[in-house]
Design a protein around this motif. Structure first.
Motif, PDB file in Angstrom:
ATOM      1  N   ALA A 190       0.748  -1.181   0.115  1.00 39.64           N
ATOM      2  CA  ALA A 190       0.147   0.025  -0.034  1.00 39.64           C
ATOM      3  C   ALA A 190       0.756   1.167   0.039  1.00 39.64           C
ATOM      4  O   ALA A 190       0.960   2.054   1.000  1.00 39.64           O
ATOM      5  N   THR A 191       1.508   1.569  -1.135  1.00 36.54           N
ATOM      6  CA  THR A 191       2.310   2.716  -1.218  1.00 36.54           C
ATOM      7  C   THR A 191       1.762   3.742  -1.865  1.00 36.54           C
ATOM      8  O   THR A 191       2.450   4.656  -1.715  1.00 36.54           O
ATOM      9  N   GLY A 261       9.789   5.565  -8.730  1.00 40.63           N
ATOM     10  CA  GLY A 261      10.902   5.563  -7.750  1.00 40.63           C
ATOM     11  C   GLY A 261      11.702   4.324  -7.874  1.00 40.63           C
ATOM     12  O   GLY A 261      12.546   4.174  -7.143  1.00 40.63           O
ATOM     13  N   GLY A 262      11.492   3.615  -8.836  1.00 37.47           N
ATOM     14  CA  GLY A 262      12.235   2.647  -9.241  1.00 37.47           C
ATOM     15  C   GLY A 262      12.205   1.164  -8.127  1.00 37.47           C
ATOM     16  O   GLY A 262      13.258   0.431  -8.148  1.00 37.47           O
ATOM     17  N   PRO A 289       2.056  -2.198 -17.130  1.00 35.31           N
ATOM     18  CA  PRO A 289       3.200  -1.237 -16.665  1.00 35.31           C
ATOM     19  C   PRO A 289       3.443  -0.306 -17.867  1.00 35.31           C
ATOM     20  O   PRO A 289       3.419  -0.719 -18.801  1.00 35.31           O
ATOM     21  N   ILE A 290       4.076   0.806 -17.175  1.00 36.79           N
ATOM     22  CA  ILE A 290       4.474   2.029 -18.080  1.00 36.79           C
ATOM     23  C   ILE A 290       5.941   2.177 -17.900  1.00 36.79           C
ATOM     24  O   ILE A 290       6.221   2.558 -16.654  1.00 36.79           O
ATOM     25  N   GLY A 291       6.619   2.263 -18.713  1.00 36.20           N
ATOM     26  CA  GLY A 291       8.220   2.640 -18.531  1.00 36.20           C
ATOM     27  C   GLY A 291       8.937   1.625 -17.743  1.00 36.20           C
ATOM     28  O   GLY A 291       9.826   1.846 -17.157  1.00 36.20           O
ATOM     29  N   LEU A 292       8.458   0.366 -17.835  1.00 36.54           N
ATOM     30  CA  LEU A 292       9.043  -0.706 -16.992  1.00 36.54           C
ATOM     31  C   LEU A 292      10.238  -1.496 -17.488  1.00 36.54           C
ATOM     32  O   LEU A 292       9.711  -1.798 -18.915  1.00 36.54           O
ATOM     33  N   ARG A 594       5.619   9.561  -5.179  1.00 37.80           N
ATOM     34  CA  ARG A 594       5.805   8.510  -5.875  1.00 37.80           C
ATOM     35  C   ARG A 594       4.983   7.451  -5.617  1.00 37.80           C
ATOM     36  O   ARG A 594       5.199   6.675  -4.451  1.00 37.80           O
ATOM     37  N   GLU A 595       4.248   7.018  -6.575  1.00 36.52           N
ATOM     38  CA  GLU A 595       3.301   5.809  -6.377  1.00 36.52           C
ATOM     39  C   GLU A 595       3.895   4.522  -6.072  1.00 36.52           C
ATOM     40  O   GLU A 595       3.358   3.701  -5.217  1.00 36.52           O
TER      41      GLU A 595
END
Length: 630
Positions: A190-191, A261-262, A289-292, A594-595
């Motif tokens: 739950a970030t 946040g990587g 996923p976007i940009g992964l 950041r999510e």
């Protein structure tokens, strides 16, 4: 209840003659290994039977435990149509009114399954149903089962043993009515504070969630999957928490999953533990996923259930998982319920036909289509040569192994009277209600007249909202005006933006975490009249800043009955909760976070793991019985 197909072999071995040939075939022989029985049965099955294994959809229970032979509120087909006509053997049960109703229905359903050519028993699954959230797309409130705090409440207790205890009780109650598969635990982190599915998570701390996951799986499955187990499908691989802007991937506007946040590996940690502990199933999330990147390669921006790099490359090959992968619901077809529709969650592959989506899911490595019953579509793919029968065999083999390990082929029936004795018994309810009370988190406890406001005692007159007068009678007579009260006790839910355009949307709490300005003003005015004790149900964070400095006490709960709340506030049961998520100071801070990063809102009003103990209130020994019947 027993089946007419129970027989005794010459050597005294009791078995079910599932194909009715009068012989104990290898797959019917309880002395043989799971693998031996699986391979024998797999070689006997028709293509239609093997394809039927690869679908799991909603099923509904008749009011009196009868089989529902018509479409239900959500289920699409009569029971006999899906079990006999489509050879389906996996079903997700929805509303359950009583233990007897559920147990009798299970026995009727298993008797129907026994009439099919090889008598493959049904596996009944359920979403969580031991807490308070009532959301057809996520979970059910407890009903006849014992009632516990939501997953966030178990995380707030920060006690691995309580997680195991809950899982053991839930396993026994499920097992009693014939539910042999749990579509949980939900171990997403739950970030992202706005995400609408946090209530069933176990918090944001990856290392701690991994420990909770191990305890959860031990309680449901045991050290290995066996006849007393409930098989768990752990979700949502590789972690469904970091949804862009906190919007949920059930809906088209929430399809993107992002990692600014990587922290992709951080979200994987609990799933590595689930694999180590032998979770029977794994469910990828809807998110796209976007940009992964993975191993330096861009990940295809399609929903995880369609994603071969994630399901086969990461889950199967890198992490070594060879259990069942079941997709989340309705990746192939749109879902029409009444006059509402929810588009297929075909994120990134919206342009593909339903048949092409199914083919892509199979190529990704999934074994079972969640929420679907389009068996003919799969049969056509095989018969046309687009999908090989060997590919079908690989998934059918995994699915059959679980059924054999659970002992369903040997006896899927339950004792109806025993189900009534086990489900929701006084001891289980006492354990659950005590956990509810203990999970409450005290965030503010000011001094008034030289002493902390909590624990509460009698005050003569009390103003209340969110409680019935009889629930707070011990505090004093209830008055209508806070100015006439010695205390105001108000319980509210965390705020959200109501939505009701797409099917399921109304049940999801999404959007802003800010309380409406009118409510803020009114509660501040109450606090100016008398000491305000504010209890906030956190199914996700809430911006509590406007109440700090006004309320004499602020307490968070995560699914608790009124009695459990009063037990904690009065100190009969010591509230020991610590925040499993942080409480942001403002929506600006939330939007800037950041999510995928835990504790990233900057200067939270209450940080993760914060919580106060009540002075002079000690942890009382847990009663063995009677707590729920004071």
């Amino acid at each position: 209840m027993t089946s007419s197909r129970f027989h005794t072999a010459p050597d005294g071995t009791r078995f079910r003659d599932l194909n009715g040939n009068g012989v104990m075939d290898p797959y019917e022989d309880p002395r043989r290994s799971v693998d031996e029985r699986t391979e024998d049965l797999l070689g006997r099955l028709s293509l239609e039977e093997k394809c039927g294994l690869m679908f799991q959809t909603v099923i509904e229970v008749g009011d009196d435990g009868e089989l529902l032979e018509a479409p239900g509120k959500i289920s699409k087909s009569p029971t006999t149509t899906v079990v006999v006509g489509k050879n389906m053997t996996h079903f997700n049960v929805h509303a359950i009114r009583t233990a007897r109703q559920a147990a009798e229905w299970n026995n009727r359903l298993q008797a129907l399954a026994a009439t099919t050519p090889h008598g493959i028993p049904v596996t009944i699954s359920t979403d969580p149903r031991h807490a308070f959230v009532e959301n057809t797309g996520v979970a059910f409130s407890a009903g006849p089962f014992s009632q516990w705090p939501e997953g966030l409440g178990l995380a707030a207790l920060d006690d691995v043993e309580t997680v195991r205890e809950f899982a053991e009780v839930a396993r026994r109650e499920y097992r009693a009515v014939g539910i042999r598969a749990a579509l949980h635990p939900q171990i997403d982190l739950a970030t992202e504070p706005r995400w609408g599915r946090q209530a069933q998570t176990l918090g944001q701390d990856a290392a701690r969630v991994a420990e909770f996951t191990a305890a959860y799986l031990r309680g449901f499955q045991g050290e290995t999957l066996g006849p007393d187990s409930v098989a768990c499908t752990t979700k949502h691989f590789p972690g469904g928490g970091p949804q862009q802007g906190g919007e949920d991937a059930h809906f088209p506007y929430g399809r993107e999953q992002v990692y600014p946040g990587g922290m992709f590996d951080y979200h994987l940690e609990p799933f590595r533990e689930a694999i180590r502990c032998g979770t029977a199933g794994m469910m990828p999330y809807y998110g796209m996923p976007i940009g992964l990147e993975l191993d330096g390669q861009p990940i295809e921006p399609v929903g995880f259930g369609y994603n071969k790099q994630i399901v086969t490359g990461l889950l199967r090959e890198q992490l070594g998982y060879d259990g069942v992968v079941v997709t989340d619901w309705e990746l192939v077809n749109d879902n029409h319920v009444g006059d509402q529709v929810l588009p297929a969650r075909a994120w990134g592959v919206e342009h593909l036909s339903a048949t092409e989506r199914m083919e892509k899911i199979l190529d990704a490595g999934a074994d079972q289509f969640g929420g679907e019953e389009c068996v003919d579509m799969l049969l056509d793919l095989v018969r046309s040569g687009r999908v090989s029968e060997e590919r079908i065999d690989a998934s059918a083999r995994r699915l059959l192994r679980v059924k054999f390990a659970l002992g369903l082929f040997d006896d899927p029936f339950v004792d109806v009277d025993e189900a009534e004795r086990i489900v929701g018994n006084a001891d289980f309810r006492a354990q659950g209600e005590r956990a509810q009370a203990r999970s409450l988190t005290v965030l503010v406890n000011e001094e008034r007249d030289g002493a902390p406001v909590l624990p509460l005692g009698a005050v003569g007159a009390v103003y209340v909202e969110g409680f019935r007068p009889d629930e707070v009678a011990e505090l004093g007579r209830v008055v209508a005006d806070p100015a006439d009260a010695g205390l105001a006790l108000v319980r509210v839910g965390a705020p959200f933006d109501p939505r009701d355009d797409l099917f399921l949307e109304a049940w999801f709490h999404q959007g802003s975490l800010k309380f409406a300005p009118g409510l803020v003003y009114r509660l501040q005015q109450i606090a100016a009249s008398c000491p305000l004790v504010l209890v906030v149900n956190l199914d996700r964070p809430a911006i509590l800043t406007p109440f700090v400095g006004h309320a004499a006490a602020i307490v968070a709960d995560y699914g608790s009955s009124a009695r459990a709340v009063l037990d904690a506030l009065t100190g009969r049961v010591a509230p020991r909760g610590r925040l499993p998520i942080e409480i942001p100071r403002s929506m600006d801070a939330v939007r800037a976070s950041r999510e995928d990063v835990p504790s990233d809102t900057g200067d939270p009003v209450f940080p993760v793991h914060f919580g106060l103990d009540l002075e002079g209130v000690e942890e009382a020994p847990e009663p063995t019985r009677g707590y729920a019947h004071r």
